[in-house]
Each structure stands twice: as structure tokens, then as C-alpha cells.
Design an enzyme around this catalytic site. Structure first.
Site, PDB file in Angstrom:
ATOM      1  N   ARG A  47      17.330  23.887  84.702  1.00 29.81           N
ATOM      2  CA  ARG A  47      16.863  23.337  83.433  1.00 29.81           C
ATOM      3  C   ARG A  47      16.436  24.482  82.519  1.00 29.81           C
ATOM      4  NH1 ARG A  47      12.172  24.917  83.517  1.00 29.81           N
ATOM      5  NH2 ARG A  47      11.776  24.331  81.382  1.00 29.81           N
ATOM      6  N   GLY A  48      16.143  24.124  81.249  1.00 30.52           N
ATOM      7  CA  GLY A  48      15.834  25.134  80.248  1.00 30.52           C
ATOM      8  C   GLY A  48      17.128  25.474  79.532  1.00 30.52           C
ATOM      9  N   ALA A  49      17.100  25.383  78.198  1.00 26.85           N
ATOM     10  CA  ALA A  49      18.346  25.505  77.433  1.00 26.85           C
ATOM     11  C   ALA A  49      19.142  26.765  77.777  1.00 26.85           C
ATOM     12  CB  ALA A  49      18.033  25.442  75.941  1.00 26.85           C
ATOM     13  N   ARG A 100      24.951  17.265  80.046  1.00 24.52           N
ATOM     14  CA  ARG A 100      23.813  17.031  79.136  1.00 24.52           C
ATOM     15  C   ARG A 100      24.327  17.137  77.714  1.00 24.52           C
ATOM     16  NH1 ARG A 100      18.097  19.607  80.832  1.00 24.52           N
ATOM     17  NH2 ARG A 100      17.452  18.370  79.039  1.00 24.52           N
ATOM     18  N   GLN A 111       5.705  20.267  83.200  1.00 21.14           N
ATOM     19  CA  GLN A 111       6.357  21.579  83.334  1.00 21.14           C
ATOM     20  C   GLN A 111       5.328  22.711  83.434  1.00 21.14           C
ATOM     21  OE1 GLN A 111       7.079  19.321  80.957  1.00 21.14           O
ATOM     22  NE2 GLN A 111       9.274  19.161  80.621  1.00 21.14           N
ATOM     23  N   ASP A 129      11.533  24.223  70.050  1.00 17.84           N
ATOM     24  CA  ASP A 129      12.869  23.663  70.202  1.00 17.84           C
ATOM     25  C   ASP A 129      13.668  23.803  68.920  1.00 17.84           C
ATOM     26  OD1 ASP A 129      11.232  22.059  72.402  1.00 17.84           O
ATOM     27  OD2 ASP A 129      13.362  22.059  72.914  1.00 17.84           O
ATOM     28  N   ASN A 182       8.398  21.132  68.939  1.00 16.36           N
ATOM     29  CA  ASN A 182       8.266  21.617  70.316  1.00 16.36           C
ATOM     30  C   ASN A 182       7.777  20.456  71.178  1.00 16.36           C
ATOM     31  OD1 ASN A 182       8.444  23.772  72.251  1.00 16.36           O
ATOM     32  ND2 ASN A 182       6.212  23.881  72.252  1.00 16.36           N
ATOM     33  N   LYS A 183       7.660  20.708  72.458  1.00 13.66           N
ATOM     34  CA  LYS A 183       7.232  19.708  73.438  1.00 13.66           C
ATOM     35  C   LYS A 183       6.026  18.897  72.944  1.00 13.66           C
ATOM     36  CE  LYS A 183       8.781  19.675  76.781  1.00 13.66           C
ATOM     37  NZ  LYS A 183      10.075  19.025  76.887  1.00 13.66           N
TER      38      LYS A 183
END
Lengths: 354, 354
Positions: free
Chosen positions: B49-51, B91, B197, B238, B248-249
Site C-alpha cells: 500500500r501507499g501510492a 486499484r 495507519q 494526497d 489529506n487523510k
């Protein structure tokens, strides 16, 4: 609107009926406790929780020490004393528990009648404690409801509802009374990490009462406010200092900051027993805030969610400065700033501010 | 300081080695993926995971479509195209994934050499994508480290570390570089509900790197700041709008409000690919924020923690207005307000602001 009863006498009057909160939100299970040991265990394991509810359960529990066949007054009193000591040990730091048991012990200590009737006298006292709590809830609710306009969207934190008391709840009582008055009201419930009282308990009891409720993670409340979906915040209090600073569940303080940032009213509602004339300000409370078990954060719900040996910062409460609080509601009044709660609480109905 | 590698070639160079993030924080398990299907499954199940890490894994994964024995150029190209389509579907909304696969497809499409050597050309491109990502991380880290004084206590949110990239991470790279420079640095990691996370990943990788880290529930960050225990906040992004508003998150925005309330610097650090010249401000981003699965909130810990049918508000991101951000760090520069990111990103090293 049908409300749950978190704690009451069992149907036959010979036991204490509790709603087992460990089973929530999956199932609504009631248990009749018939011995001191069962009441003790229910308090220790958080089957019953919330300061007022614990006090009522313990007061009722004391009556189980006697069977109404006692022939010696001294022996009967000793049984009551032992029961009170045992129940007090179930949660040593719970002020309401200690206070309710003190009332029960006093009744026994001052009792001069037939030993067989002591159980009846204790039952009457425990019923009075329950009824006083219900009246307190109702009173907070009626005063708090004046702050809730028709159509209001209320954001709350933790559980301050019927599950924590013998009645309507403390802060959440305002929502119930507003609904009973025919106002349309909708609640957003912060899940309230680490113990998730908001999602597990508040959402459950509101849903059961037919009041629309939406759950969110604590970090999403700011977005909700920014989207214009919150009309007011309403939270409880564990302790209120003379200057109006409020100690409450961790996560209350950032909610108050975020509400102020968005110009949204932030209300605190709590019993007048929460006002502490011996505490000048939140500064004194801050030093007393205990760190709770690190595993609430590391593996709170049956799964390892952090390194098993991770360092954890897990304070039970935070302190919200009075400057961020729009009004403080008690069972006696709606208090507005500047706050000054420097008189000890008098009987219900009397104004607590100087 | 030994850093983990979230994604890289396997030891024999014939597969993709990932750190299986589903097993964290309980165990550090590496897996060698040897087929397109295995890479696809690893991306879908969030084992990787993680772009940036997803982009690298997919680019490396495409090479597995060929075995170096191909005799027809067109057939080899078709295998690459099919592999890229399949992996893109793992994804569909991940921009880095799509971008990395586009680069791999271009290499195949423009290839004019011996079909048996196409795999080698693809391997070189995937290695380049990995190395560019590492350089980007290093560059963010070096610029970000200039904002971290010796002895700093850094509060962060979500995971922006080595686990999300092929290198040091994005925002967290600044902490790693500061530590490598010999600065004493300590991190407070918000657990970051709903997906945790912060506690699962950030705490784990910092602990493994020997950097002191303390986990807290998101609602406790304000108390920590009030206690004077936070010198600066550092988060990722993001998407960054032209005016400096940052998506962002969820939970980033309240953290920025609370930091501003306490006069604590709030820094954002992210790759320059995150700057979006097509988005004038956060207002445009706000409308695009998707609601994630309600069960992340209702039963995120493997147990039902809210009524099973509870309504849930669960936005993936929030928007932090530029006015709350002290500086924005990219791999190209440290940007200070007023922000104006209206030029498309140029090559690394070039200033991104006008």
C-alpha cells in the site's frame, strides 16, 4: 419514545436488574443480580457503568445482604457494613459509588426498628437514590432542551445517556427531552476512542429510542462542522472547576477548539454534583489526570493495532478551558460566562452560582 | 539506521519482494511475488500500500509477464499490455499505479529490439521508477529536515514513511534524514482512525529504525500540545491545490486547527506530483472526497463496535486550508505562504512555485 433502563429493581423486587453493557451493541441482554457477589462482579467487569448507574446498582445491591429474617439488629447492621465494603472495592475511585454506599450505611447505622424490617428501610433508600437520579436527569434534560432548537443537528462525544444513569442520562437527556417536546433533532456521535462509548453505547441507545444518529471517527468532526452539518456541540463533564474549566473524556478539548474555530456553540451539561468548589481551575485538574492502560490503544478490540511494546500516551480525560464553552447546564440552571461556581451544591432547584 | 524496504526486486531478480503490510505490526513477513496474479492480489488486499509503493510494485510486476524466451515482438508487447490492464484494475483510482503502468506500456510500445530482450528493457524502466522514487523521498527528507531542530518532538498523522514508498517515505523522510544527521528527534504518532495507519505502520517502522515513538488516539493530540510536548506537526498530502489548500487523510484538518490554537508550526511534506495546477483551491477538492465503507467505523477492530446498521459518516480525506499551514515541503523546495502552485511540475530540483 421508549427508553431503556440501565439499572432498576428486578420484576419481583428481590434483585437488581441491569442491562449488560458488555453485550452492546450486538445484543440487549438484561441480567437479574441476586447476590452481593453478582453485583460486585457486574461493576468490576463494566456490565454496569456510568457513575450514577453504578451508584444505584451498588445501593440496590446492599439490600441483597439481608433476607428480612434477621433477628439481631447488630448482626444485620454488620452484614450491611460488610456488603458496602465489598461493593466499594469494586471501583475504588468512583465517587458516586462511595457516596451511595455511604447513604446506605447511614440508614443501617441509624436504624432502631425491628431487624426484620431493615431490608425494607434499605430498599426505600436505594429507591430514593434511583428516583433522585431520575429527577436529576429530567432536570438537566429540561434545562438543556432550551438550548436545542427545532431541527437541530447535535454533535456529541462519549456516552452521557440513559445507559450511564438511572434515568434519561445527563447531557444526552437534553436531546431526549427535546425529542419528547416534539422537536426534530438529529445526533452525530463521535465514536470516542479509545473505548468507543460513542459508537457502542450512544449510537445504540439513540437508535433504540428512534432518534436519528450518525457515527463518525473523532477526527471527522471538523469536516462535518466545515460542511455546515452541526448546529451545536453537547458533551458531559467529569468535573467542573470554579472558573468553569471542564474535565471530560479525552477528545472533548479538541472538539471545543474546532467548534470555536467554526463559530458553533459548545455546551456542557452535567449534574451539579460534578461542580467542585475545591478546584479553582482546570490547572489543578490537569495534574490529576491518570494515564489509562496502554493496551486500550495497542489492542483495544481484540486485535493488535500497534507494536505490542509501543509507548502509549493515553490520558483518561482532558481539560476544556471555560473560554471555549458557550454555556454550562446543570440540574439547577443554565450557566453563562463568566463562570464562578464557588458555592457548594445545595438542594436541587437552587441556583449553584454565586 | 536500518530502513525497511516495502517493495523491491527479490534476491534472484526474478520476482517482486514486498513486505506484507497485512501482517504488521504483529510480524515482519516478506513475500516474493512471481506472477501477475500474485502482484494483483497483493495490491487488491493491501499487502502492498501507499501510492508510490503500489506504482513500483506494479511496474516491477509487469516484467513478470515475460520470461525472456519470447520470439515475436508483437506477442511480447501484447503480454505486457494485458498485464498492465490487469494490474491497473487492482486499484482503479490510484494515480501512481496508472502513471507507472503507462510508463511500462510506453517502453513496450516503443520497443524495436530483440523480443527476448524486452523483459530486460522493462526491468530497467521499473528499476528507474524505483530509483526516482528513492531520490524523491531523499529530496523531501533533506528539505524537510531543515525544519526539524535538534531535540524536536514531532507529531504526525497517518503513515507517510518508508512503508508507503520505495525509499525513506514522504513526510516522515524528514524525520529519518534529521536522525541520520545526528539530530535527536522523537515522534508522536496519531493512531489515525479509521484504518489506524499511525499505530499499525508509522509506530512500527519508527520503532524498527530506532527512533523513539509514542502512539496516541487522535483525540489526545490537543492535550499533548497543551502540555507543551509537541514542537511541530508534520503530515503528508494526497493533493495540494494551487492556493495551498491540502487534502489529506481524515483527521488532518482538526490537527491543523488545534496546532494553530497552540501556536505550533504545522508542516505538510509531499512529492511535487501531489501539486495539482488544475485545482484552484480546496473547495474543488471537497466535493470529490469519497465516503469509505461504513464498516471501517462499525467493526474496524474485528468486533462489532456500533449498531450493525448504524448510519456512518466516513470521509476518506479532509481539506486543510492554506491559512493553517506554516510551510509546504516538496522534493523541490520549502514553500512558504502565500502559496501559489500554478505551474505544472517540472523536473526534480526545479522550483515548483511561480
Amino acid at each position: 419514545m421508549e427508553l431503556i433502563r440501565a439499572v432498576d429493581w428486578s420484576d419481583d423486587g428481590a434483585g437488581v436488574r441491569i442491562l449488560d453493557q458488555r453485550a452492546l451493541p450486538a445484543s440487549e441482554a438484561y441480567r437479574d443480580l441476586r447476590t452481593i457477589d453478582e453485583v460486585y462482579e457486574a461493576i468490576v467487569t463494566l456490565a454496569v457503568r456510568g457513575a450514577p448507574a453504578i451508584g444505584i446498582a451498588a445501593a440496590m445491591g446492599v439490600t441483597l445482604a439481608l433476607d428480612g429474617q434477621e433477628t439481631e439488629r447488630l448482626g444485620a447492621r454488620m452484614k450491611v457494613g460488610l456488603a458496602a465494603s465489598r461493593l466499594r472495592a469494586a471501583r475504588p475511585t468512583a465517587v458516586n459509588l462511595s457516596w451511595a454506599l455511604q447513604r446506605m450505611s447511614s440508614v443501617a447505622g441509624q436504624y432502631r426498628g425491628d431487624p426484620r424490617d431493615l431490608r425494607g428501610a434499605l430498599t426505600a433508600e436505594a429507591t430514593l437514590i434511583r428516583d433522585e437520579d431520575r429527577a436529576m436527569c429530567r432536570s438537566i434534560g429540561e434545562r438543556g432542551a432550551t438550548l436545542i432548537p427545532d431541527g437541530a443537528r447535535v454533535l456529541t462525544h462519549c456516552n452521557t445517556g440513559a445507559l450511564a444513569t438511572g434515568g434519561l442520562g445527563t447531557a444526552l437527556a437534553a436531546v431526549y427531552v427535546a425529542a419528547q417536546q416534539g422537536k426534530r433533532v438529529e445526533v452525530y456521535a463521535n465514536e470516542t476512542r479509545p473505548l468507543l462509548q460513542g459508537s457502542r453505547l450512544t449510537a445504540w441507545e439513540l437508535e433504540r429510542a428512534g432518534i436519528p444518529v450518525t457515527v463518525l471517527v473523532d477526527g471527522a468532526a471538523a469536516s462535518l462542522m466545515r460542511d455546515g452539518k452541526v448546529d451545536l456541540c453537547l458533551v458531559g463533564a467529569d468535573r467542573i472547576a470554579v472558573n468553569g474549566d471542564v474535565a471530560n473524556k479525552i477528545g472533548t478539548y479538541p472538539l471545543a477548539i474546532v467548534a470555536a474555530h467554526h463559530g458553533i456553540p459548545f455546551y456542557v451539561a452535567a449534574p451539579s454534583s460534578t461542580f467542585d468548589p475545591a478546584t479553582p481551575s482546570g490547572t489543578e485538574v490537569g495534574g490529576l489526570i491518570e494515564q489509562r492502560n496502554a493496551d486500550e490503544v495497542r489492542c483495544g478490540f481484540g486485535r493488535l493495532t500497534a507494536p505490542a511494546d509501543a509507548q502509549v500516551y493515553n490520558p483518561a480525560f482532558d481539560v476544556t478551558p471555560a473560554a471555549l464553552i458557550t454555556a454550562i447546564v446543570s440540574d439547577r440552571a443554565v450557566h453563562r460566562p463568566p463562570y464562578r461556581f464557588d458555592r457548594a451544591a445545595g438542594p436541587p432547584g437552587e441556583e449553584a452560582t454565586s
